[in-house]
Design a protein around this motif. Structure first.
Motif, mmCIF file in Angstrom:
data_model
loop_
_atom_site.group_PDB
_atom_site.id
_atom_site.type_symbol
_atom_site.label_atom_id
_atom_site.label_comp_id
_atom_site.label_asym_id
_atom_site.label_seq_id
_atom_site.Cartn_x
_atom_site.Cartn_y
_atom_site.Cartn_z
ATOM 1 N N LYS A 257 53.397 56.030 42.172
ATOM 2 C CA LYS A 257 53.933 55.878 43.529
ATOM 3 C C LYS A 257 55.463 55.824 43.500
ATOM 4 O O LYS A 257 56.138 56.470 44.315
ATOM 5 C CB LYS A 257 53.369 54.601 44.151
ATOM 6 N N GLU A 258 56.009 55.069 42.556
ATOM 7 C CA GLU A 258 57.465 54.902 42.482
ATOM 8 C C GLU A 258 58.166 56.228 42.198
ATOM 9 O O GLU A 258 59.168 56.574 42.838
ATOM 10 C CB GLU A 258 57.815 53.885 41.400
ATOM 11 N N LYS A 259 57.631 56.990 41.254
ATOM 12 C CA LYS A 259 58.264 58.254 40.886
ATOM 13 C C LYS A 259 58.138 59.281 42.006
ATOM 14 O O LYS A 259 59.078 60.039 42.267
ATOM 15 C CB LYS A 259 57.657 58.794 39.594
ATOM 16 N N LEU A 260 56.967 59.317 42.665
ATOM 17 C CA LEU A 260 56.802 60.262 43.770
ATOM 18 C C LEU A 260 57.731 59.896 44.921
ATOM 19 O O LEU A 260 58.306 60.774 45.575
ATOM 20 C CB LEU A 260 55.348 60.280 44.252
ATOM 21 N N ASP A 261 57.905 58.615 45.167
ATOM 22 C CA ASP A 261 58.776 58.164 46.262
ATOM 23 C C ASP A 261 60.229 58.550 46.020
ATOM 24 O O ASP A 261 61.019 58.686 46.960
ATOM 25 C CB ASP A 261 58.654 56.652 46.439
ATOM 26 N N SER A 262 60.607 58.734 44.750
ATOM 27 C CA SER A 262 61.989 59.116 44.436
ATOM 28 C C SER A 262 62.230 60.613 44.615
ATOM 29 O O SER A 262 63.377 61.067 44.560
ATOM 30 C CB SER A 262 62.328 58.717 42.991
ATOM 31 N N GLU A 263 61.157 61.377 44.812
ATOM 32 C CA GLU A 263 61.302 62.815 45.039
ATOM 33 C C GLU A 263 61.723 63.072 46.486
ATOM 34 O O GLU A 263 61.692 62.185 47.339
ATOM 35 C CB GLU A 263 59.982 63.541 44.746
ATOM 36 N N SER A 264 62.112 64.305 46.776
ATOM 37 C CA SER A 264 62.535 64.678 48.133
ATOM 38 C C SER A 264 61.353 64.609 49.092
ATOM 39 O O SER A 264 60.185 64.640 48.679
ATOM 40 C CB SER A 264 63.118 66.090 48.134
ATOM 41 N N ASP A 265 61.667 64.520 50.377
ATOM 42 C CA ASP A 265 60.610 64.501 51.385
ATOM 43 C C ASP A 265 59.758 65.765 51.302
ATOM 44 O O ASP A 265 58.541 65.719 51.528
ATOM 45 C CB ASP A 265 61.216 64.382 52.794
ATOM 46 N N PHE A 266 60.391 66.883 50.964
ATOM 47 C CA PHE A 266 59.665 68.144 50.845
ATOM 48 C C PHE A 266 58.618 68.070 49.738
ATOM 49 O O PHE A 266 57.462 68.455 49.931
ATOM 50 C CB PHE A 266 60.647 69.289 50.565
ATOM 51 N N ILE A 286 52.476 55.531 53.923
ATOM 52 C CA ILE A 286 51.799 55.431 52.623
ATOM 53 C C ILE A 286 52.680 54.683 51.631
ATOM 54 O O ILE A 286 52.205 53.809 50.895
ATOM 55 C CB ILE A 286 51.438 56.836 52.101
ATOM 56 N N PHE A 287 53.978 54.995 51.624
ATOM 57 C CA PHE A 287 54.874 54.390 50.636
ATOM 58 C C PHE A 287 55.300 52.973 51.023
ATOM 59 O O PHE A 287 55.773 52.217 50.182
ATOM 60 C CB PHE A 287 56.095 55.289 50.418
ATOM 61 N N LYS A 288 55.122 52.612 52.278
ATOM 62 C CA LYS A 288 55.446 51.257 52.724
ATOM 63 C C LYS A 288 54.218 50.355 52.808
ATOM 64 O O LYS A 288 54.335 49.159 53.101
ATOM 65 C CB LYS A 288 56.120 51.308 54.096
ATOM 66 N N ALA A 289 53.052 50.917 52.547
ATOM 67 C CA ALA A 289 51.797 50.185 52.735
ATOM 68 C C ALA A 289 51.649 49.053 51.724
ATOM 69 O O ALA A 289 52.174 49.111 50.605
ATOM 70 C CB ALA A 289 50.615 51.138 52.622
ATOM 71 N N GLU A 290 50.936 48.006 52.144
ATOM 72 C CA GLU A 290 50.651 46.881 51.258
ATOM 73 C C GLU A 290 49.662 47.299 50.174
ATOM 74 O O GLU A 290 48.938 48.284 50.303
ATOM 75 C CB GLU A 290 50.062 45.716 52.060
ATOM 76 N N ASN A 291 49.638 46.502 49.105
ATOM 77 C CA ASN A 291 48.718 46.759 48.014
ATOM 78 C C ASN A 291 47.267 46.759 48.516
ATOM 79 O O ASN A 291 46.881 45.963 49.364
ATOM 80 C CB ASN A 291 48.896 45.678 46.931
ATOM 81 N N ASN A 292 46.471 47.686 47.988
ATOM 82 C CA ASN A 292 45.052 47.855 48.331
ATOM 83 C C ASN A 292 44.819 48.469 49.709
ATOM 84 O O ASN A 292 43.691 48.482 50.201
ATOM 85 C CB ASN A 292 44.276 46.538 48.220
ATOM 86 N N SER A 293 45.870 49.003 50.323
ATOM 87 C CA SER A 293 45.689 49.729 51.583
ATOM 88 C C SER A 293 45.013 51.076 51.298
ATOM 89 O O SER A 293 45.193 51.667 50.232
ATOM 90 C CB SER A 293 47.037 49.978 52.263
ATOM 91 N N SER A 294 44.236 51.538 52.265
ATOM 92 C CA SER A 294 43.547 52.822 52.124
ATOM 93 C C SER A 294 43.940 53.766 53.249
ATOM 94 O O SER A 294 44.142 53.339 54.389
ATOM 95 C CB SER A 294 42.027 52.637 52.139
ATOM 96 N N ARG A 306 49.395 48.821 43.897
ATOM 97 C CA ARG A 306 50.688 48.436 43.321
ATOM 98 C C ARG A 306 51.583 49.670 43.191
ATOM 99 O O ARG A 306 52.000 50.235 44.185
ATOM 100 C CB ARG A 306 50.472 47.732 41.973
ATOM 101 N N ASP A 307 51.864 50.123 41.954
ATOM 102 C CA ASP A 307 52.768 51.257 41.778
ATOM 103 C C ASP A 307 51.985 52.558 41.571
ATOM 104 O O ASP A 307 52.468 53.484 40.950
ATOM 105 C CB ASP A 307 53.685 51.011 40.571
ATOM 106 N N GLU A 308 50.777 52.599 42.103
ATOM 107 C CA GLU A 308 49.966 53.787 41.919
ATOM 108 C C GLU A 308 49.399 54.284 43.251
ATOM 109 O O GLU A 308 49.144 53.487 44.157
ATOM 110 C CB GLU A 308 48.795 53.494 40.969
ATOM 111 N N LEU A 309 49.194 55.579 43.321
ATOM 112 C CA LEU A 309 48.465 56.195 44.424
ATOM 113 C C LEU A 309 47.208 56.804 43.820
ATOM 114 O O LEU A 309 47.281 57.690 42.966
ATOM 115 C CB LEU A 309 49.305 57.280 45.114
#
Length: 442
Positions: A257-266, A286-294, A306-309
């Motif tokens: 999740k952390e690495k994908l969030d650092s990529e461009s919006d595109f 999706i990137f602002k969601a609390e842990n265990n959100s679906s 946590r730091d995973e999608l």
């Protein structure tokens, strides 16, 4: 220019060794589809190969009265004359024609019909007669929708076993071929009306664009080719980025999740779009969601852990029963019964551990069941004082929602929680030194 050689070359570009495959042709009776049927007929005669087979499908929408019936007759007569298997679908009241969105309704109906025929007849490819002018119209429509490079790339020539070998040929090329070879076809006069956006673009906008440049359509063809090459390159780069972000890829896929969030919006949009999450306003959530959100798309469940999608393909999820009958009654003629759960439930990766729970059978209300967590579940866990909600127990144990979905709750006839497998037993039902009848679950 359209001729047998250029058409055959286009078909070869779409499928390896065209003579070794089977096809279903969508034929409306118009010039483009009748030329397509004629070219396939000629290829079949030249090949004399039993592996090369094609059939024809036609839909009579009953939208234009006698004209619709004459379209059907044109296609049917062609097939009978040339000994081609013909499939007909006639729209009736059961198809519930809508008052609006006629084009969308018609598209869904015909592709459902085509897929049914392909499956029944074991035909590999569906072939349609979309041509270069259709491609230009689609480009303009998608340009007005801000659909990105995929939309501007237009109609794919080979997509999900649908072949479109005419996309490099203009409507003018097709009409010239029909005239040269005296191919009978029908004109759909409703295309002259500007009732739909595509018709308005076809009848008003495209002619004006053609007037700006004698080579406009040919230049568009080249631009479309460049756009498709660009799209292919971008998709290759996107896949390489996704591969770098992939943490796990077996029963389901996990991305950082952390690495994908650092990529461009595109990049975020292109990767998440592959899993059906194609609403731009949904991606920041999706990137602002609390842990265990679906989050759910048509094909996938996305779990924020946590730091995973975590992406779970819903079509591959095993059908899990809502509850399992574990034991119907206790044999009170015996002092102890032992029940092993190995044959009843699968192990849970990451938390699988041995346990042995002794119950006072006289305190239990049989039968005993295994089920998934329900809202409001609570129990009195061993090594704790007081009672606790099962949901809070899961949070305290820091269990991901993916693991929670696999955990079974042991209950009795009164729906009392007897334990959370394999973590904690409910202390109210534990066997003591004074217990006479013991049920052991292991």
């Amino acid at each position: 220019m359209l001729n047998k050689l250029t058409f055959t070359n286009q078909l070869k570009n779409l499928v390896h060794e065209p003579g070794n495959h089977t096809y279903l042709l969508a034929v409306s009776g118009g010039a483009d589809s009748m030329v397509l049927a004629s070219l396939f007929r000629d290829l079949a005669l030249e090949n004399q190969d039993p592996l090369f087979q094609f059939q024809v499908a036609h839909i009579n929408y009953k939208l234009r009265g006698n004209d619709s019936d004459l379209d059907q007759k044109t296609v049917q007569d062609f097939c009978e004359k040339n000994h081609i298997k013909f499939h007909l679908y006639e729209v009736s009241e059961k198809d519930q024609k809508p008052d609006n969105s006629i084009q969308l309704w018609a598209r869904e109906l015909r592709y459902r019909f085509f897929n049914k025929i392909r499956k029944k007849e074991k035909l590999e490819f569906l072939v349609t007669a979309h041509h270069l002018n259709d491609q230009l119209e689609t480009f303009i429509i998608n340009l007005s929708k801000a659909s990105g490079i995929n939309g501007l790339s237009g109609i794919p020539s080979n997509d999900n076993d649908i072949l479109r070998p005419f996309l490099q040929f203009s409507k003018k090329d097709i009409y010239q071929f029909a005239e040269q070879h005296t191919i009978e076809f029908r004109e759909d006069l409703s295309n002259k009306k500007n009732d739909y956006l595509r018709n308005k673009i076809r009848n008003e906008i495209v002619p004006m664009l053609m007037e700006t440049n004698n080579h406009f359509l040919e230049n568009f063809r080249k631009s479309s080719l460049y756009l498709n090459q660009t799209k292919d390159f971008v998709q290759q780069q996107i896949q390489e980025i996704e591969n770098r972000l992939t943490v796990f890829n077996q029963n389901y896929k996990i991305l950082s999740k952390e690495k994908l969030d650092s990529e461009s919006d595109f990049v975020k949009f292109e990767i998440l779009k592959k899993y059906g999450f194609n609403q731009e306003e949904e991606i920041p959530k999706i990137f602002k969601a609390e842990n265990n959100s679906s989050f759910f798309s048509k094909e996938y469940q996305l779990i924020v852990n946590r730091d995973e999608l975590i992406f779970i393909d819903k079509s591959e999820k095993k059908a899990i029963p809502e509850e399992i009958l574990l034991i119907e009654h206790f044999d009170f003629s015996k002092n102890q019964m032992i029940l092993d759960l190995v044959d009843h439930i699968e192990s849970i990766s990451g938390i699988n551990k041995e346990f042995e729970w002794d119950f006072d059978a006289e305190k239990l209300q049989f039968p005993l069941l295994l089920r998934k967590q329900q809202d409001g579940d609570e129990f009195y866990p061993t090594a704790f004082s007081g009672k606790k909600k099962v949901s809070k127990f899961f949070r305290d144990e820091k269990l991901s929602i993916l693991v929670r979905q696999k955990i079974w709750i042991l209950t009795d006839r009164e729906n009392s929680v007897l334990g959370i497998i394999p973590f904690r037993q409910d202390r109210r039902f534990i066997a003591t030194k004074d217990t006479k009848k013991v049920l052991t679950i292991t």
